[in-house]
Design an enzyme around this catalytic site. Structure first.
Site, PDB file in Angstrom:
ATOM      1  N   LEU A  75       0.628  44.099 -32.690  1.00  0.00           N
ATOM      2  CA  LEU A  75       0.947  45.363 -33.362  1.00  0.00           C
ATOM      3  C   LEU A  75       1.850  46.130 -32.407  1.00  0.00           C
ATOM      4  CD1 LEU A  75       0.296  46.776 -36.031  1.00  0.00           C
ATOM      5  CD2 LEU A  75      -1.569  47.970 -34.892  1.00  0.00           C
ATOM      6  N   ASP A  76       3.039  46.511 -32.889  1.00  0.00           N
ATOM      7  CA  ASP A  76       4.047  47.113 -32.012  1.00  0.00           C
ATOM      8  C   ASP A  76       3.523  48.361 -31.315  1.00  0.00           C
ATOM      9  OD1 ASP A  76       5.720  45.141 -32.915  1.00  0.00           O
ATOM     10  OD2 ASP A  76       6.660  46.401 -34.450  1.00  0.00           O
ATOM     11  N   ILE A  77       4.164  48.696 -30.194  1.00  0.00           N
ATOM     12  CA  ILE A  77       3.762  49.869 -29.414  1.00  0.00           C
ATOM     13  C   ILE A  77       3.950  51.155 -30.218  1.00  0.00           C
ATOM     14  CG2 ILE A  77       6.034  50.102 -28.327  1.00  0.00           C
ATOM     15  CD1 ILE A  77       4.588  50.985 -25.786  1.00  0.00           C
ATOM     16  N   ASP A  78       4.922  51.168 -31.128  1.00  0.00           N
ATOM     17  CA  ASP A  78       5.177  52.358 -31.947  1.00  0.00           C
ATOM     18  C   ASP A  78       4.372  52.368 -33.230  1.00  0.00           C
ATOM     19  OD1 ASP A  78       7.084  53.155 -30.078  1.00  0.00           O
ATOM     20  OD2 ASP A  78       8.648  51.967 -31.047  1.00  0.00           O
ATOM     21  N   SER A  79       3.488  51.368 -33.393  1.00  0.00           N
ATOM     22  CA  SER A  79       2.697  51.268 -34.624  1.00  0.00           C
ATOM     23  C   SER A  79       1.230  51.548 -34.329  1.00  0.00           C
ATOM     24  CB  SER A  79       2.837  49.867 -35.237  1.00  0.00           C
ATOM     25  OG  SER A  79       4.200  49.557 -35.469  1.00  0.00           O
TER      26      SER A  79
END
Length: 382
Positions: A258-262
């Protein structure tokens, strides 16, 4: 030179005539006052023999060099032909007798005590099975036991190797403890109670990951999401009532990114079966996302988001994309390429400003607060 020292009280050599000196001369040694015998012998000189004057042969005038292309003299041509006729042609390589053909020595080793049989080793390896080639594995087309156990969902392949080594696996009623054993696809495979007890002790954790944490290893100064798994962040309404232990962190790894911005649902597990189900090559588990976007999306662009886009030259699997509200899309994917949703939106002219994962398979994020976690319930399945 050796210096002779006299003991105290010893008399010095007397100079009186008629008395012998302290040290008498050794007759076996030559005198230093006279020349040795070989020097006194008369020297015989041998006159050097002068070489006899060579008879100077009468020189014949050299013939003039032949012009290019001119024929050789007949006499010289005949002499060359005679020499060539007397020469024996070399035998061809295959016609030559093999060197040491009568010797029958082993190729490697060569000691009778090691099991080599003289006279048969070089002719037929079947007569000496001790040093015959290693036989090919029987029925190589059959799957390995560990792979078959993973396909049946009994455990992961790594766990299967541990179970087999511990003797916790039976095939058709017989215990198998040899790694690499191959089994028939219809073989009956069972694991013992010890293996089931081991599996019951491993845990799977559901975390509501906040923005600013990476899924896996720490990078660029950002902490991994696993640091949030501690007693302070344990959800108070966890229905499992499992007491947190430090052993639950051993081997805990994210099953998917899961992306850092998500933000949203992130699965951390010790169970290889769960990891295989979620991120295995043949995984078909759905992941649902709510995505806030800016920009204008045409009907054709919406169709492409559902199917028709490619990333890095690879066509994406069909997805389910629809409008959740006027500025939010709902994505349901069956694959997890790196930053897939953001890149898909860029291809149709949209910009992602917020992304949240709300479901993985049949497990939903629900009321789990941001930054907290809970255990996967015993009857809960993805």
């Amino acid at each position: 030179m050796t210096t002779l020292k006299l003991k105290p009280g010893a008399a010095a050599p007397s100079k009186t005539p008629g008395k012998s000196p302290v040290r008498r001369a050794d007759p076996a040694k030559r005198s230093r006052t006279s020349a040795p015998e070989y020097v006194k012998a008369p020297r015989v000189e041998i006159a050097e023999a002068k070489p006899a004057p060579a008879v100077q042969a009468e020189r014949k005038p050299r013939p003039a060099p032949a012009k290019p292309g001119a024929a050789k003299p007949a006499a010289k041509r005949e002499s060359h032909q005679a020499v060539a006729a007397n020469k024996k042609p070399y035998a061809k390589k295959e016609e030559r007798p093999r060197q040491f053909a009568d010797r029958d020595t082993p190729r490697r080793g060569g000691k009778a005590r090691d099991g080599f049989e003289q006279g048969t080793f070089n002719q037929d390896r079947n007569t000496n099975p001790k040093f015959s080639p290693k036989p090919a594995p029987s029925q190589p087309e059959l799957p390995r036991l560990s792979k078959r156990m993973a396909e049946l969902g009994l455990c992961s392949r790594r766990e299967a190797d541990d179970f087999i080594a511990n003797g916790w696996v039976t095939v058709n009623g017989e215990v198998v403890d040899v790694l690499g054993t191959r089994v028939a696809p219809d073989a009956e495979i069972k694991v013992s109670k010890e293996a089931q007890k081991h599996q019951s002790e491993i845990v799977t954790i559901l975390l509501h990951k906040p923005v600013g944490y990476v899924s896996g290893q720490a990078e660029d100064g950002y902490e991994p999401a696993v640091v949030l798994v501690n007693p302070e962040n344990h959800w108070d309404e966890d229905p499992t009532q499992i007491v947190f232990k430090r052993g639950h962190l051993r081997g805990l790894a994210p099953a998917g990114r899961l992306d850092i911005d998500s933000t949203g649902l992130l699965v951390l597990t010790q169970d290889g079966r769960v990891a295989r189900q979620l991120i295995g090559e043949d995984s078909t588990t759905e992941k649902e996302y709510l995505v806030r976007v800016t920009g204008t999306l045409s009907e054709d662009g919406l169709k492409k988001l559902n199917f028709g886009l490619s990333l890095d030259g690879v066509k994406l699997k069909p997805a389910k994309v629809s409008w959740q509200n006027e500025d939010q899309l709902r994505f349901v994917l069956r694959e997890g390429r790196k930053r897939q949703i953001r890149r898909m939106c860029e291809l149709v002219g949209l910009t992602v400003v917020g992304l949240k994962r709300v479901r993985i398979g049949s497990v939903v994020l629900g009321k789990l607060p941001v930054g907290t976690w809970r255990y996967l319930r015993p009857g809960e399945r993805f």
